[in-house]
Design an enzyme around this catalytic site. Structure first.
Site, mmCIF file in Angstrom:
data_model
loop_
_atom_site.group_PDB
_atom_site.id
_atom_site.type_symbol
_atom_site.label_atom_id
_atom_site.label_comp_id
_atom_site.label_asym_id
_atom_site.label_seq_id
_atom_site.Cartn_x
_atom_site.Cartn_y
_atom_site.Cartn_z
ATOM 1 N N ASP A 121 -44.493 35.211 -17.691
ATOM 2 C CA ASP A 121 -44.535 33.743 -17.777
ATOM 3 C C ASP A 121 -44.941 33.203 -19.140
ATOM 4 O O ASP A 121 -44.756 32.015 -19.405
ATOM 5 C CB ASP A 121 -45.515 33.192 -16.728
ATOM 6 C CG ASP A 121 -45.106 33.539 -15.310
ATOM 7 O OD1 ASP A 121 -43.904 33.753 -15.078
ATOM 8 O OD2 ASP A 121 -45.997 33.606 -14.433
ATOM 9 N N CYS A 128 -87.885 22.976 -16.957
ATOM 10 C CA CYS A 128 -88.173 24.120 -17.817
ATOM 11 C C CYS A 128 -89.492 23.907 -18.548
ATOM 12 O O CYS A 128 -89.919 22.782 -18.782
ATOM 13 C CB CYS A 128 -87.047 24.345 -18.814
ATOM 14 S SG CYS A 128 -86.770 22.972 -19.955
ATOM 15 N N HIS A 153 -81.930 17.402 -21.275
ATOM 16 C CA HIS A 153 -81.848 17.708 -19.857
ATOM 17 C C HIS A 153 -81.998 16.431 -19.030
ATOM 18 O O HIS A 153 -82.417 15.383 -19.539
ATOM 19 C CB HIS A 153 -82.910 18.723 -19.479
ATOM 20 C CG HIS A 153 -82.688 20.066 -20.091
ATOM 21 N ND1 HIS A 153 -83.591 21.107 -19.969
ATOM 22 C CD2 HIS A 153 -81.656 20.565 -20.821
ATOM 23 C CE1 HIS A 153 -83.124 22.168 -20.608
ATOM 24 N NE2 HIS A 153 -81.962 21.854 -21.136
ATOM 25 N N THR A 163 -48.575 38.970 -15.884
ATOM 26 C CA THR A 163 -48.384 37.518 -15.891
ATOM 27 C C THR A 163 -47.990 37.021 -17.271
ATOM 28 O O THR A 163 -47.113 36.168 -17.421
ATOM 29 C CB THR A 163 -49.672 36.819 -15.426
ATOM 30 O OG1 THR A 163 -49.925 37.170 -14.066
ATOM 31 C CG2 THR A 163 -49.554 35.307 -15.533
ATOM 32 N N GLY A 186 -51.909 38.310 -11.994
ATOM 33 C CA GLY A 186 -51.027 38.263 -10.833
ATOM 34 C C GLY A 186 -51.488 39.098 -9.653
ATOM 35 O O GLY A 186 -52.681 39.281 -9.423
ATOM 36 N N SER A 207 -41.091 31.432 -11.349
ATOM 37 C CA SER A 207 -42.251 30.840 -10.677
ATOM 38 C C SER A 207 -42.640 29.495 -11.271
ATOM 39 O O SER A 207 -43.328 28.702 -10.619
ATOM 40 C CB SER A 207 -43.453 31.789 -10.764
ATOM 41 O OG SER A 207 -43.810 32.021 -12.114
ATOM 42 N N GLU A 224 -84.111 15.471 -16.780
ATOM 43 C CA GLU A 224 -85.450 14.894 -16.717
ATOM 44 C C GLU A 224 -85.743 14.070 -17.973
ATOM 45 O O GLU A 224 -86.284 12.965 -17.891
ATOM 46 C CB GLU A 224 -86.511 15.996 -16.586
ATOM 47 C CG GLU A 224 -86.295 16.919 -15.409
ATOM 48 C CD GLU A 224 -85.528 18.172 -15.768
ATOM 49 O OE1 GLU A 224 -85.963 19.257 -15.353
ATOM 50 O OE2 GLU A 224 -84.495 18.067 -16.469
#
Length: 417
Positions: free
Chosen positions: A242, A117, A92, A238, A337, A210, A94
């Site tokens: 696509d 923590c 982390h 979608t 979509g 598209s 610290e």
């Protein structure tokens, strides 16, 4: 809330490329005493907190499901070490800063954006490292609401005699981890709706074209956005139209999990999604109980999440989103979509929008916009997008903003400062 939170393993994700910091101008010559905020922090500690926020942003795309955290160690008002959480499983912020400071940390001040923590997770407790290093004072941006933390780290530090100040520049610190905080508060991911449209608001031509609507810079921006989320979601429409891969290819960072809404399991086994299923898992959310079809898709690398259908026979959004949080998905990018975007907006589950606008006029006999019927017939009932930010992305425009009223939270309460 059902979360898989252990250590700092409650995610992060949503993109904070637009973080704005306040700049404070002070007349140093007029100071007769140390300048303290209402929270008891020195001016140098507030400045260090801003620096820690900038450090935390270096973890974008790498820390989830953990929050982004930055830390600075001060001695005599000067910075002697810095640290940030780079990726889940690594030390982390610290611990990184303390290691870099070494023996100089004894008697120094630690400034950190999120409460340290005090429990064992994938890494040892930061509180233990702070006490072992001999830190005299800890300045905390905000309490960590994760149930396994939530004040325990601060309490242990104070019991050990460490001077602790809490709530310094809390707005800036909160803005680092909106998805993490939202998931803990609601049990659902932070949701961003993304779409690319023409100048006249069309998603595609009448023939369904598209691809290529967005330019090269917009494509890179979209891939960076994917890398900053835990998962990306699309509907079966979608995929059938696509055949997208939904991976990160034009930006740094790993690919998120791909989630497909497919009530009837219509996705082809040859879909491009399955080509990268090993590196970027594919989840198929469905209401189908066709076991043979399900096994075939699982053999291609898909993972099925089965739900009871909603009143319209579709995958119910609330249980789906709650399942995501239980699986460590806290930042969700919805790429469409139209039906999917509309469902999220109608349910009040969208937190932000990210819209690319290409300088093209498509016209057409069958207009296809990125939203459908939102159930709001009057102008006064329109969904407001606040904190709107606009920038150029090559030839295109890119807009981002907060969805007013999402989860009952007013925009001012989640605005970046």
């Amino acid at each position: 809330m059902a979360t898989a939170a252990a250590g700092r393993v409650c995610p992060a994700g949503v993109c904070l490329r637009g973080l704005f910091m306040r700049l404070e101008v002070r007349d140093r010559g007029a100071e007769a005493a140390p300048d303290r905020s209402s929270h008891g922090a020195l001016a140098v500690e507030r400045s260090a907190t801003r620096a820690a926020c900038r450090l935390a942003l270096r973890g974008v795309g790498g820390t989830h499901p953990n929050p982004r955290v930055g830390a600075v160690i001060l001695r005599g008002g000067a910075t002697i070490a810095r640290g940030w959480h780079a990726r889940a499983g690594d030390p982390h912020a610290e611990a990184v800063a303390l290691t870099r400071a070494g023996a100089r940390a004894r008697g120094a001040t630690l400034v950190v954006t999120l409460e340290p923590c005090a429990h064992h997770g994938r890494t040892p407790p930061c509180v233990d490292a702070i006490l072992a290093a001999g830190i005299r004072r800890v300045v905390v941006g905000m309490i960590d609401p994760n149930p396994v933390v939530n004040g325990r780290g601060i309490e242990q530090l104070r019991r050990a005699g460490v001077d602790v100040v809490v709530g310094v520049l809390e707005s800036e610190c909160r803005s680092l981890n909106e998805p993490y905080l939202h998931a803990l508060a609601t049990g659902r991911p932070w949701v961003t709706l993304k779409a690319m449209v023409s100048l006249d608001g069309r998603l595609a031509t009448d023939a369904g074209e598209s691809r290529g609507l967005g330019g090269a810079e917009e494509q890179r921006l979209c891939h960076r956005l994917r890398a900053q989320h835990d998962a990306v979601l699309v509907g079966i429409g979608t995929v059938l139209a696509d055949d997208p891969r939904l991976t990160v290819r034009h930006a740094r960072g790993g690919s998120p999990r791909r989630i497909l809404l497919d009530s009837a399991l219509r996705v082809p086994e040859t879909a491009a999604l399955f080509e990268d299923a090993g590196g970027a898992p594919v989840v198929i959310a469905t209401t189908s109980r066709d076991e043979a079809r399900g096994r075939a898709l699982e053999q291609r690398g898909g993972r099925l999440w089965c739900f009871d259908p909603d009143p319209e026979g579709r995958v119910p959004l609330r249980p789906l989103l709650e399942r995501m949080v239980a699986e460590g998905i806290y930042a969700l990018l919805v790429e469409g979509g139209t039906a999917v975007h509309t469902a999220f907006l109608r349910a009040g589950f969208a937190n932000r929008v990210a819209i690319g606008i290409a300088p093209l006029l498509l016209g057409g006999r069958t207009p296809r916009s990125w939203t459908g019927d939102l159930g709001r017939g009057a102008l006064a009932d329109a969904i407001e997008i606040s904190d709107l930010r606009v920038r150029r992305a090559g030839r295109d425009l890119w807009l981002e903003g907060a969805v007013h009223g999402a989860d009952g939270v007013a925009p001012a309460e989640r605005r970046h400062v």
